[in-house]
Design an enzyme around this catalytic site. Structure first.
Site, PDB file in Angstrom:
ATOM      1  N   HIS A   1       7.093   7.535  -0.896  1.00  0.00           N
ATOM      2  CA  HIS A   1       6.538   6.193  -0.696  1.00  0.00           C
ATOM      3  C   HIS A   1       7.466   5.141  -1.286  1.00  0.00           C
ATOM      4  O   HIS A   1       7.717   4.102  -0.661  1.00  0.00           O
ATOM      5  CB  HIS A   1       5.159   6.127  -1.364  1.00  0.00           C
ATOM      6  CG  HIS A   1       4.512   4.784  -1.332  1.00  0.00           C
ATOM      7  ND1 HIS A   1       3.992   4.227  -0.180  1.00  0.00           N
ATOM      8  CD2 HIS A   1       4.305   3.861  -2.321  1.00  0.00           C
ATOM      9  CE1 HIS A   1       3.486   3.035  -0.450  1.00  0.00           C
ATOM     10  NE2 HIS A   1       3.662   2.789  -1.732  1.00  0.00           N
TER      11      HIS A   1
ATOM     12  N   ASP B   1       1.323   0.453 -10.196  1.00  0.00           N
ATOM     13  CA  ASP B   1       1.608  -0.233  -8.938  1.00  0.00           C
ATOM     14  C   ASP B   1       2.325  -1.552  -9.236  1.00  0.00           C
ATOM     15  O   ASP B   1       1.985  -2.251 -10.190  1.00  0.00           O
ATOM     16  CB  ASP B   1       0.303  -0.512  -8.197  1.00  0.00           C
ATOM     17  CG  ASP B   1       0.516  -0.868  -6.733  1.00  0.00           C
ATOM     18  OD1 ASP B   1       1.654  -0.745  -6.257  1.00  0.00           O
ATOM     19  OD2 ASP B   1      -0.461  -1.264  -6.072  1.00  0.00           O
TER      20      ASP B   1
END
Length: 320
Positions: free
Chosen positions: A231, A158
């Site tokens: 995403h 992330d």
């Protein structure tokens, strides 16, 4: 104090660009009392946050303790300042597609506490709440942790696209467009809860198509073949002039396995609120409409709040 000690001193408050840490606490509170004394208490505590950071941080300089304070639009108005950050607003609910909603939840103050030692983060939070006393109510308190090689609990790295150096400042810090608040930032926080059982039922390939990156080595995948946007692609914002706009993320996993609670705490700093708003609308509504971010089938947003993070000079000036 020698040069080496100075170099390892606690990070100054309102350091949006502080290094990513191994521990963090995200504390959101509301000022519950309507009287001027409550507002004055909140103003005094946040304007002196640097003193509390130094008091705890000097116990172990290697802990790299820091704290960013965010102020919500309602409380800013109660502070009775001569002007207001030009883009400061509440977080507005985004009714999305597929039954997914970006909810709006209360919050007057955000304390983004981070460091290398959770005990120091804990102690700073304890002192902040003790100083605030019964003038506030805790809306949300989340302890985050760095998970292996900066992965979320879905198993993917992330924050790969975080800007650095001058690009970070251009993306996250207000400039001459709002000179009274230059050096500050806007921040949006959302707490997402994951259904890891459903996510784990997918194949690695299916997960990678949803995220837009390979799981093992974090290589970006190309979804420009007309397939549904990933995403990664939905969170890539390019304006009509072909300019890409970044934000600075300091997301962290959190969880309580005994309570079957697993999640990601999203925290995004930006010079322009419209960038985060556009990202969230693309995620929840879809691009095109209806083709929402498929990660939302496994991750539910349970909070959503916007704050202004003043520069340290502006923050300290609130006490005058």
């Amino acid at each position: 104090m020698d040069d080496q000690t100075w170099a390892r001193a606690p990070i100054e408050p309102q350091s949006v660009n502080a290094p990513l840490s191994t521990s963090a606490i995200f504390l959101v509170v509301t000022v519950t009392a309507d009287d001027e004394a409550a507002v004055a208490t909140a103003r005094d505590v946040v304007s002196d946050i640097g003193g509390l950071v130094r008091a705890v941080g000097f116990r172990d300089l290697g802990g790299r303790l820091s704290c960013n304070v965010g102020i919500g639009s309602d409380l800013w108005a109660r502070f009775d300042q001569p002007s207001k950050p030009s883009q400061l607003d509440r977080f507005h609910t985004i009714p999305g597609s597929g039954g997914h909603t970006a909810v709006s939840t209360p919050g007057d103050l955000l304390f983004h506490i981070r460091g290398e030692r959770l005990d120091q983060c804990f102690e700073l939070e304890r002192l902040i709440l003790a100083r605030l006393g019964d003038t506030v109510e805790v809306v949300d308190e989340t302890q985050g942790f760095r998970y292996f090689d900066s992965r979320d609990l879905l198993g993917f790295v992330d924050g790969t696209e975080n800007p650095t150096g001058q690009s970070m400042a251009e993306a996250a810090l207000i400039g001459d467009e709002d000179p009274d608040f230059a050096g500050g930032s806007y921040v949006v926080v959302q707490k997402y809860l994951h259904d890891l059982t459903a996510w784990g039922a997918l194949s690695t390939e299916q997960q990678e198509q949803i995220i837009g990156r390979t799981k093992a080595d974090n290589v970006e995948l190309d979804d420009s073949d007309g397939s549904r946007m990933s995403h990664k692609s939905l969170n890539t914002i390019v304006d009509e002039n072909g300019v890409e706009h970044d934000i600075l993320r300091d997301n962290m996993p959190f969880g309580r396995p005994g309570a079957k609670e697993f999640g990601t705490y999203f925290i995004g700093y930006s010079r322009d609120l419209w960038v985060i708003d556009h990202m969230l609308r693309r995620m929840f509504i879809g691009n095109p409409v209806g083709e929402y971010d498929r990660i939302l089938d496994f991750s539910t947003a349970v909070t959503g709040t916007t704050f202004f993070v003043p520069s340290n000079d502006v923050l300290e000036g609130l006490a005058t």
